[in-house]
Design an enzyme around this catalytic site. Structure first.
Site, PDB file in Angstrom:
ATOM      1  N   ASP A  16       0.871  -1.172   0.000  1.00 46.96           N
ATOM      2  CA  ASP A  16       0.000   0.000   0.000  1.00 46.96           C
ATOM      3  C   ASP A  16       0.909   1.224   0.000  1.00 46.96           C
ATOM      4  O   ASP A  16       2.105   1.126   0.256  1.00 46.96           O
ATOM      5  CB  ASP A  16      -0.881  -0.008   1.267  1.00 46.96           C
ATOM      6  CG  ASP A  16      -1.779   1.212   1.338  1.00 46.96           C
ATOM      7  OD1 ASP A  16      -2.380   1.569   0.307  1.00 46.96           O
ATOM      8  OD2 ASP A  16      -1.884   1.829   2.414  1.00 46.96           O
ATOM      9  N   SER A  17       0.319   2.367  -0.250  1.00 45.34           N
ATOM     10  CA  SER A  17       1.094   3.609  -0.193  1.00 45.34           C
ATOM     11  C   SER A  17       1.511   3.934   1.245  1.00 45.34           C
ATOM     12  O   SER A  17       2.407   4.729   1.456  1.00 45.34           O
ATOM     13  CB  SER A  17       0.256   4.757  -0.754  1.00 45.34           C
ATOM     14  OG  SER A  17      -0.973   4.840  -0.058  1.00 45.34           O
ATOM     15  N   GLY A  49      -2.624   9.033  -3.893  1.00 42.63           N
ATOM     16  CA  GLY A  49      -3.914   9.472  -4.441  1.00 42.63           C
ATOM     17  C   GLY A  49      -3.896  10.800  -5.165  1.00 42.63           C
ATOM     18  O   GLY A  49      -4.804  11.089  -5.941  1.00 42.63           O
ATOM     19  N   CYS A  79      -3.658  -0.943  -2.001  1.00 43.77           N
ATOM     20  CA  CYS A  79      -3.927   0.471  -2.276  1.00 43.77           C
ATOM     21  C   CYS A  79      -4.925   0.593  -3.427  1.00 43.77           C
ATOM     22  O   CYS A  79      -4.670   0.098  -4.535  1.00 43.77           O
ATOM     23  CB  CYS A  79      -2.615   1.162  -2.635  1.00 43.77           C
ATOM     24  SG  CYS A  79      -2.803   2.890  -3.035  1.00 43.77           S
ATOM     25  N   ASN A  80      -6.034   1.257  -3.182  1.00 51.05           N
ATOM     26  CA  ASN A  80      -7.045   1.437  -4.236  1.00 51.05           C
ATOM     27  C   ASN A  80      -6.487   2.231  -5.414  1.00 51.05           C
ATOM     28  O   ASN A  80      -6.751   1.909  -6.569  1.00 51.05           O
ATOM     29  CB  ASN A  80      -8.264   2.178  -3.679  1.00 51.05           C
ATOM     30  CG  ASN A  80      -9.122   1.299  -2.798  1.00 51.05           C
ATOM     31  OD1 ASN A  80     -10.223   0.923  -3.176  1.00 51.05           O
ATOM     32  ND2 ASN A  80      -8.620   0.959  -1.620  1.00 51.05           N
ATOM     33  N   THR A  81      -5.718   3.276  -5.098  1.00 52.01           N
ATOM     34  CA  THR A  81      -5.175   4.111  -6.171  1.00 52.01           C
ATOM     35  C   THR A  81      -4.228   3.294  -7.048  1.00 52.01           C
ATOM     36  O   THR A  81      -4.299   3.356  -8.283  1.00 52.01           O
ATOM     37  CB  THR A  81      -4.414   5.324  -5.571  1.00 52.01           C
ATOM     38  OG1 THR A  81      -5.272   5.988  -4.643  1.00 52.01           O
ATOM     39  CG2 THR A  81      -3.994   6.279  -6.650  1.00 52.01           C
ATOM     40  N   GLU A 156      -5.315   9.312   9.639  1.00 51.32           N
ATOM     41  CA  GLU A 156      -3.997   9.155  10.267  1.00 51.32           C
ATOM     42  C   GLU A 156      -3.830  10.120  11.439  1.00 51.32           C
ATOM     43  O   GLU A 156      -2.731  10.281  11.958  1.00 51.32           O
ATOM     44  CB  GLU A 156      -2.906   9.356   9.217  1.00 51.32           C
ATOM     45  CG  GLU A 156      -2.936   8.264   8.161  1.00 51.32           C
ATOM     46  CD  GLU A 156      -1.699   8.257   7.291  1.00 51.32           C
ATOM     47  OE1 GLU A 156      -0.704   8.897   7.653  1.00 51.32           O
ATOM     48  OE2 GLU A 156      -1.746   7.578   6.248  1.00 51.32           O
ATOM     49  N   CYS A 187     -11.153   3.476  -0.892  1.00 48.31           N
ATOM     50  CA  CYS A 187      -9.854   3.921  -0.386  1.00 48.31           C
ATOM     51  C   CYS A 187      -9.557   3.162   0.898  1.00 48.31           C
ATOM     52  O   CYS A 187     -10.446   2.984   1.741  1.00 48.31           O
ATOM     53  CB  CYS A 187      -9.878   5.427  -0.116  1.00 48.31           C
ATOM     54  SG  CYS A 187      -8.360   6.037   0.645  1.00 48.31           S
ATOM     55  N   HIS A 189      -8.137   3.961   3.562  1.00 40.11           N
ATOM     56  CA  HIS A 189      -8.251   4.676   4.837  1.00 40.11           C
ATOM     57  C   HIS A 189      -9.679   4.827   5.338  1.00 40.11           C
ATOM     58  O   HIS A 189      -9.901   5.098   6.508  1.00 40.11           O
ATOM     59  CB  HIS A 189      -7.661   6.079   4.696  1.00 40.11           C
ATOM     60  CG  HIS A 189      -6.176   6.119   4.696  1.00 40.11           C
ATOM     61  ND1 HIS A 189      -5.422   5.450   3.758  1.00 40.11           N
ATOM     62  CD2 HIS A 189      -5.294   6.745   5.519  1.00 40.11           C
ATOM     63  CE1 HIS A 189      -4.139   5.680   4.005  1.00 40.11           C
ATOM     64  NE2 HIS A 189      -4.032   6.454   5.063  1.00 40.11           N
TER      65      HIS A 189
HETATM   66  N1  DGL Z   1      -3.917   3.877  -0.060  1.00 39.32           N
HETATM   67  C1  DGL Z   1      -4.550   4.933  -0.820  1.00 39.32           C
HETATM   68  C2  DGL Z   1      -5.786   4.358  -1.527  1.00 39.32           C
HETATM   69  O1  DGL Z   1      -6.372   3.392  -1.099  1.00 39.32           O
HETATM   70  C3  DGL Z   1      -4.940   6.106   0.041  1.00 39.32           C
HETATM   71  C4  DGL Z   1      -3.781   6.936   0.515  1.00 39.32           C
HETATM   72  C5  DGL Z   1      -3.023   7.571  -0.614  1.00 39.32           C
HETATM   73  O2  DGL Z   1      -3.528   8.513  -1.276  1.00 39.32           O
HETATM   74  O3  DGL Z   1      -1.908   7.135  -0.850  1.00 39.32           O
HETATM   75  O4  DGL Z   1      -6.176   4.890  -2.532  1.00 39.32           O
END
Ligand code: DGL
Length: 264
Positions: A16-17, A49, A79-81, A156, A187, A189
């Site tokens: 993930d990011s 993102g 990570c969704n992005t 966060e 996302c 988060h």
């Molecule tokens: N992990 C990112 C997502 O799920 C969210 C945080 C980011 O923007 O890196 O899109």
């Protein structure tokens, strides 16, 4: 085919990011308690993102490459992005390792509720249109998609006052679900806000996210570890191991004792 990387007793790699993907790791662990997991959070370069697709792709390939060097038997792009932007690139770069994203399972979770869908995600995920396409393929109509970057920072920042959280969530929800039956949290988060979101929606829409459906898909498609004992997790971050340990516990749902600092 590289049999070493695909041996059933190898860990599953998750990246993930940052620490948000720990919500996905939590669901993976719940679905596959005997598996070992290696998690990489690219905290040095968070957020993904707001970055361009080319940059997210480059970062995702590096993170996945790091996991492959550890001999993982599968990669989960939590990570969704990154899932929305870089999944085909990761699959092409590492053809011998099964790669799972969260967008298709997320769309499947939303489609299971029928009706119309509204999406909350990052700028990059909304802009890329992967969720929109995945829903369309399932015959589901997306009525609105909204980027909610402040929710990433807010998740966060557990010390943020309740009224500030409520105001930000309320602002993002405003006008979003008037004509939608389902709110899809696209996302990593956002699941930490499920209760507050549901409270504000007051039954006007069902809230779904991709973590559980992703975990079920991975569980159905990997060779399981033979051992009977509970699997272990190794957590790695590219920056701020202490902060990751402290705040990541909110996403993982259990205390974090050790985070290894790594470079990708
Ligand atoms: N992990 C990112 C997502 O799920 C969210 C945080 C980011 O923007 O890196 O899109």
């Amino acid at each position: 085919m590289d049999t070493r990387t695909l041996a059933a007793d190898q860990p599953i790699g998750v990246f993930d990011s940052g620490m948000g993907g720990l919500t996905v790791l939590r669901a993976l662990r719940a679905a596959m308690p005997r598996e070992d997991f290696v998690y990489l959070g690219d905290t040095a370069r968070l957020p993904y993102g707001t970055k361009t697709a080319a940059t997210v792709q480059r970062y995702a390939l590096q993170a996945a490459g790091r996991l492959v060097t550890l001999g993982v038997k599968a990669i989960v792009v939590a990570c969704n992005t990154a899932s929305a932007t870089a999944l085909p690139a990761v699959e092409a770069q590492f053809p011998d390792v099964p790669v799972f994203g969260v967008v298709e399972p997320g769309a499947a979770a939303a489609a299971a509720h029928g009706g119309t869908v509204a999406l909350l995600a990052t700028e990059g995920t909304v802009r890329g249109g992967a969720y929109q396409r995945a829903l369309m393929r399932r015959g589901v109509r997306m009525v609105r998609a909204r980027a909610a970057p402040l929710l990433v920072a807010l998740a966060e920042e557990p010390s943020a006052a309740q009224h500030i959280q409520a105001a930000i969530i309320g602002d993002y929800l405003h006008g979003l679900v008037q004509s939608a039956d389902t709110l899809l949290l696209g996302c990593t988060h956002f699941p930490v806000f499920v209760q507050q979101i549901e409270a504000q929606l007051a039954g006007r829409a069902v809230v779904v996210d991709s973590a559980t459906t992703t975990a079920a898909e991975v569980a159905a498609n990997i060779a399981p570890r033979a051992h009977e004992d509970r699997g272990e997790i190794v957590l790695m971050a590219t920056d701020g191991a202490d902060r990751f340990r402290r705040i990541g516990a909110r996403f993982l749902g259990e205390p974090i004792h050790r985070v290894e600092l790594v470079d990708v």
